[in-house]
Enzyme design. Structure first.
Site, PDB file in Angstrom:
ATOM      1  NE  ARG A  53      -2.561   0.382   3.547  1.00 58.77           N
ATOM      2  CZ  ARG A  53      -1.980   0.933   4.622  1.00 58.77           C
ATOM      3  NH1 ARG A  53      -1.676   2.223   4.615  1.00 58.77           N
ATOM      4  NH2 ARG A  53      -1.718   0.208   5.693  1.00 58.77           N
ATOM      5  CE1 TYR A 106     -18.203  10.802 -14.945  1.00 61.08           C
ATOM      6  CE2 TYR A 106     -16.599  11.080 -13.177  1.00 61.08           C
ATOM      7  CZ  TYR A 106     -17.513  10.294 -13.856  1.00 61.08           C
ATOM      8  OH  TYR A 106     -17.736   9.005 -13.439  1.00 61.08           O
ATOM      9  CG  ASP A 179     -10.715  15.786 -15.554  1.00 59.00           C
ATOM     10  OD1 ASP A 179      -9.984  15.171 -16.366  1.00 59.00           O
ATOM     11  OD2 ASP A 179     -11.671  15.246 -14.978  1.00 59.00           O
ATOM     12  CE  LYS A 204     -13.572   7.532 -18.663  1.00 57.44           C
ATOM     13  NZ  LYS A 204     -13.341   7.398 -17.213  1.00 57.44           N
TER      14      LYS A 204
END
Length: 383
Positions: A53, A106, A179, A204
């Site tokens: 982690r 978004y 973004d 994406k």
């Protein structure tokens, strides 16, 4: 290997963080699946790794690659784009702080701020960030902690002048978050234009093959990086090693993929713009697009997303459900072409808000298939 900003974008995309394996000489570094790492004495860590982690060599390689392709100092990789946004927002905001977000953002980003952080005391205001007058009025009304913009925006492809918005935000005492998912760093470099932080849905264009979910956060601010990195570790929404490796592999071809996405999308936008069955085409590569001049100045290509508006919601649904090569599905940015009906799919969460998308809009994620096949598919679906 090299991550120097003196090298071209494609060289950085291929080589940054990609050191050949020291033991075998393998050109492609191995994927490190280990969840824990041997310590040479208590607290004496090899290369800083102790637990999956807190760090993983495959994730580290991706994070160096992310920073290099955005022309920034630091990169962080997360389990999803929203996980990256959540870490950034919680790292930088406190109860009572405000976020000024674009009115064509978004839906998931708005939902995260308004519905998850809202009860915590974070306020959100909406404005058309592509309109300098609207920006000035919004910043005069109150000072946000963050200004959050997508350019090109989702799904109406509004274009915002990043350099101008950066100056306005900084003069008001706010940080600018961009973004950059739609453009990708292959076409647009927000850090160089004054942005403080860049976020991505790596699902994406960065991944590019519809086979990985991931998110990224990039900055040149050491203070922002350290705060966000602590949240990455403490909250634990990290990308797994295979997801990190798939994203790294996708980034290596990002430059040439974005060229083909842009070429195909440009052809499709022109075709739709000349078709009487289509009321409006949203694509910054069209000369009559309101943001065409700014997009030409700050982007090296216009991207692979085209949105179109038809005369009724019934017709829009028909188009979205009638394509054959364009696949009806959520998401975007893969090599295959997708069609989406935002009102009931990606933007259903913002129905009834200032970010609501007209129900006559269809969004296309234009892939890299043969352009004639794509044009034929759309021509038949519109009929």
């Amino acid at each position: 290997m090299t991550s120097s900003t003196t090298h071209g974008f494609d060289s950085r995309a291929v080589h940054a963080g990609q050191h050949p394996d020291a033991t075998t000489g393998a050109v492609i570094p191995p994927v490190h699946f280990s969840s824990t790492y041997v310590q040479d004495g208590i607290g004496n860590l090899r290369e800083g790794y102790e637990y999956g982690r807190s760090g993983n060599p495959t994730r580290t390689a991706l994070e160096r690659q992310l920073a290099a392709i955005e022309g920034a100092e630091f990169g962080l990789s997360f389990a999803s784009g929203l996980a990256a946004e959540d870490a950034l927002l919680r790292a930088l905001l406190a109860p009572g702080d405000e976020v000024l977000i674009g009115n064509d953002a978004y839906g998931g980003s708005y939902r995260l701020i308004a519905r998850l952080l809202g009860p915590w005391g974070v306020r959100v205001r909406v404005a058309d960030l592509s309109d300098p007058a609207a920006v000035a009025a919004a910043l005069q009304q109150s000072t946000p902690r963050l200004v959050w913009v997508e350019t090109p925006s989702n799904p109406l492809l509004r274009i915002t002048d990043i350099a101008a918005l950066s100056r306005a935000a900084h003069e008001a005492g706010a940080l600018l978050v961009v973004d950059n998912t739609f453009a990708s760093p292959a076409l647009q470099q927000p850090i160089a234009l004054g942005a403080d932080v860049v976020v991505h849905s790596a699902t994406k264009y960065l991944g590019g093959h519809s086979d990985v979910v991931g998110g990224a956060l990039v900055t040149s601010s050491a203070a922002i990086y350290e705060k966000a990195k602590f949240l990455q570790f403490a909250a634990g929404a990290v990308s797994g090693p295979l997801d990190a490796w798939l994203t790294t592999r996708g980034i290596k071809t990002l430059g040439i993929r974005m060229q083909r996405h842009s070429e195909n999308a440009g052809r499709i936008a022109q075709f739709l713009d000349e078709d009487a069955r289509v009321a409006t085409v949203y694509y910054p590569g069209l000369a009559h697009h309101p943001g065409h001049a700014i997009a030409t100045a700050q982007m090296s290509g216009f991207g692979g997303i085209v949105s179109l508006e038809v005369g009724s919601s019934r017709h829009a649904r028909h188009v979205a459900e009638s394509t054959r090569l364009f696949t009806l599905a959520e998401s975007l940015g893969g090599v295959e072409s997708l069609v989406n009906y935002p009102d009931e799919m990606t933007h259903a969460s913002v129905r009834g808000t200032e970010l609501a998308v007209p129900d006559t809009i269809v969004r296309l994620s234009v892939g890299i298939e043969s352009i004639d096949d794509l044009l034929e598919d759309l021509d038949r679906a519109l009929g």
